[in-house]
Design an enzyme around this catalytic site. Structure first.
Site, PDB file in Angstrom:
ATOM      1  N   THR A 197      30.119  37.972 -32.215  1.00 40.32           N
ATOM      2  CA  THR A 197      31.262  39.090 -32.447  1.00 40.32           C
ATOM      3  C   THR A 197      32.439  38.490 -31.688  1.00 40.32           C
ATOM      4  O   THR A 197      33.324  38.857 -32.336  1.00 40.32           O
ATOM      5  CB  THR A 197      31.073  40.391 -31.495  1.00 40.32           C
ATOM      6  OG1 THR A 197      30.178  40.565 -31.200  1.00 40.32           O
ATOM      7  CG2 THR A 197      31.960  41.392 -31.360  1.00 40.32           C
ATOM      8  N   ASP A 198      32.821  37.956 -30.577  1.00 42.46           N
ATOM      9  CA  ASP A 198      33.883  36.232 -30.432  1.00 42.46           C
ATOM     10  C   ASP A 198      34.341  36.133 -31.613  1.00 42.46           C
ATOM     11  O   ASP A 198      35.310  35.967 -31.901  1.00 42.46           O
ATOM     12  CB  ASP A 198      33.265  35.796 -29.314  1.00 42.46           C
ATOM     13  CG  ASP A 198      33.943  36.640 -27.971  1.00 42.46           C
ATOM     14  OD1 ASP A 198      34.243  37.919 -28.022  1.00 42.46           O
ATOM     15  OD2 ASP A 198      33.141  36.329 -27.014  1.00 42.46           O
ATOM     16  N   VAL A 199      33.488  35.551 -31.991  1.00 44.68           N
ATOM     17  CA  VAL A 199      33.731  34.466 -33.408  1.00 44.68           C
ATOM     18  C   VAL A 199      34.523  35.461 -34.624  1.00 44.68           C
ATOM     19  O   VAL A 199      35.389  34.838 -35.273  1.00 44.68           O
ATOM     20  CB  VAL A 199      32.590  33.487 -33.441  1.00 44.68           C
ATOM     21  CG1 VAL A 199      32.437  32.828 -35.100  1.00 44.68           C
ATOM     22  CG2 VAL A 199      32.690  32.443 -32.225  1.00 44.68           C
ATOM     23  N   ASP A 221      31.558  39.908 -25.175  1.00 42.01           N
ATOM     24  CA  ASP A 221      30.401  39.798 -26.930  1.00 42.01           C
ATOM     25  C   ASP A 221      28.917  40.243 -26.185  1.00 42.01           C
ATOM     26  O   ASP A 221      28.913  41.012 -27.527  1.00 42.01           O
ATOM     27  CB  ASP A 221      29.793  37.943 -26.616  1.00 42.01           C
ATOM     28  CG  ASP A 221      29.438  38.312 -28.594  1.00 42.01           C
ATOM     29  OD1 ASP A 221      29.810  38.283 -29.542  1.00 42.01           O
ATOM     30  OD2 ASP A 221      27.787  37.806 -28.302  1.00 42.01           O
ATOM     31  N   GLY A 226      36.919  36.656 -33.534  1.00 41.35           N
ATOM     32  CA  GLY A 226      39.281  35.576 -33.870  1.00 41.35           C
ATOM     33  C   GLY A 226      39.100  35.155 -35.220  1.00 41.35           C
ATOM     34  O   GLY A 226      40.289  35.161 -35.862  1.00 41.35           O
TER      35      GLY A 226
END
Length: 412
Positions: free
Chosen positions: A182-184, A150, A187
């Protein structure tokens, strides 16, 4: 009355992902009722089990070695530990994939091919499988082989360049967002893509491969900043808490701290001016329209900074809340969870866990997806590592003796 059937009741998900983006996606599917089996490495488990402090505590308050990070994205799952590098472990995962509707993985590009767990291999045994790959840079392009995190993507996408105070101001310089956004977002986009693929499968009977990349998502969520550059050829700059296109839309020092104003249109500004006895500001040609307030931002700030210090944050909120002028405090996370609206919405959820590790209750944040007929339900707490290994193996038809042998051989 019987409990409502969850939207994804009967859908089986095999979660081969770890850390945040993939597990967040699988957790969303679990919240919507899917059965999620999370495969972890024996002994080590998901990386985030060790990303601490902070750590979970037992019922009597003693700190454990289990990091709380893992619990943010792994509720509504069962955990099985399998040595993917062993032929027997690969065979077990293939068995699980045969019965799965969805598989989520975030290995490096080509990383699962040597194990026979890539999409092309698994689609031969399960043509209906929806296979979602989450990587840093996608399955194609010159960066495809690279690992991606991220922070790296926040930097590469330009997000850090527009986050923080301008150079020359105290604390100036590029900053990452305080959460791995960015990860969230990846997802969330992954979950949305999977649901679309499920709908397509209703028509075709076939699954498909979904190629999700953190960099793609990082560029997409630049939103207005990205299209502003693409259409106006102006590179956005850091502006602290000031909105580049709307104003006054920022924080101000109040009499006892800070207060946030989010005035998004001319009507709101006029009502603010009327409420504060400054109707002349709304009639001033510099400030009547939003475009003028942006051009003359410094002039308006010189008027507003002294004004905003005349009341406390609570007094500003009380004055403006019935005038439809967005105004609020800048909370820390503890204050946010104590907020009456957060409490009323039930956003703090406590889940009992019986995993034999003395951790009786785990706290998490409720799903924000509010479906009136089929709401998400927290059915399972984040599992202990390998908590359901024997249970899942038994469902695959393994006898107690066979399960014991798999344990003794280190396969699970």
């Amino acid at each position: 009355m019987t409990a409502p059937i969850a939207p994804l009741d009967g859908i089986k998900v095999l979660d081969l992902s770890r850390v945040l983006a993939g597990p967040w996606c699988a957790q969303m599917l679990g919240d919507l009722g899917a059965e999620v089996i999370k495969v972890e490495r024996p002994e080590a488990g998901d990386d985030t089990r060790h990303w601490g402090p902070p750590y979970l505590h037992t019922d009597d308050g003693a700190k454990t070695e289990q990091a709380s990070y893992y619990t943010c994205c792994n509720r509504n799952k069962r955990s099985i530990t399998i040595d993917m590098a062993s032929p027997q472990g690969q065979a077990l995962i293939i068995e699980l994939a045969k019965e799965a509707d969805i598989l989520v993985e975030n290995f490096k590009v080509g990383g699962l091919k040597g194990y026979g767990l890539d999409y092309e291999s698994l689609r031969k045994i399960n043509p209906r499988l929806i296979y979602c790959s989450v990587t840093g840079f996608g399955q194609t392009g010159p960066y495809a082989p690279r690992a991606g995190y991220d922070l790296m993507v926040q930097a590469m996408s330009g997000m850090m360049s527009i986050t923080g105070h301008p150079d020359g101001e105290p604390g100036g310089g590029p900053l990452k967002v305080g959460v791995a956004v960015t990860d969230v977002f990846t997802g969330i986009y992954s979950c949305c893509s999977i649901l679309a693929a499920l709908q397509a499968r209703h028509r075709t009977g076939e699954g498909q491969h979904i190629d999700m990349a953190l960099l793609d998502v990082g560029m997409a969520v630049l939103a207005n900043q990205a299209v502003g550059y693409l259409n106006a050829d102006e590179i956005p700059q850091r502006a602290g808490n000031i909105h580049p296109s709307v104003g006054p839309y920022q924080d101000f020092p109040s009499k006892d701290g800070n207060v946030l104003l989010a005035i998004g249109n001319d009507g709101q500004f006029a009502r603010f001016c009327a409420a504060t006895g400054n109707e002349a500001w709304a009639q001033d040609a510099r400030f009547t329209r939003n475009s003028g307030r942006i051009i003359h931002r410094k002039d308006l700030q010189e008027l507003m900074y002294p004004l905003m210090k005349t009341r406390t944050t609570a007094e500003w909120i009380a004055l403006l809340e019935d005038k439809a002028v967005p105004c609020g405090p800048i909370n820390n996370i503890a204050q946010a969870f104590d907020d009456e609206q957060v409490i009323a919405r039930g956003l703090h959820v406590q889940i009992p866990r019986d995993a034999g590790d003395q951790i009786g209750t785990i706290s998490t944040v409720a799903s924000p997806m509010r479906l009136t007929a089929t709401p998400p339900v927290v059915r399972r707490p984040p599992p202990a590592m390998g908590q359901h290994t024997d249970e899942i193996l038994a469902e695959l038809g393994r006898s107690p003796a066979q399960i014991a042998q798999l344990h003794s051989e280190g396969v699970v």
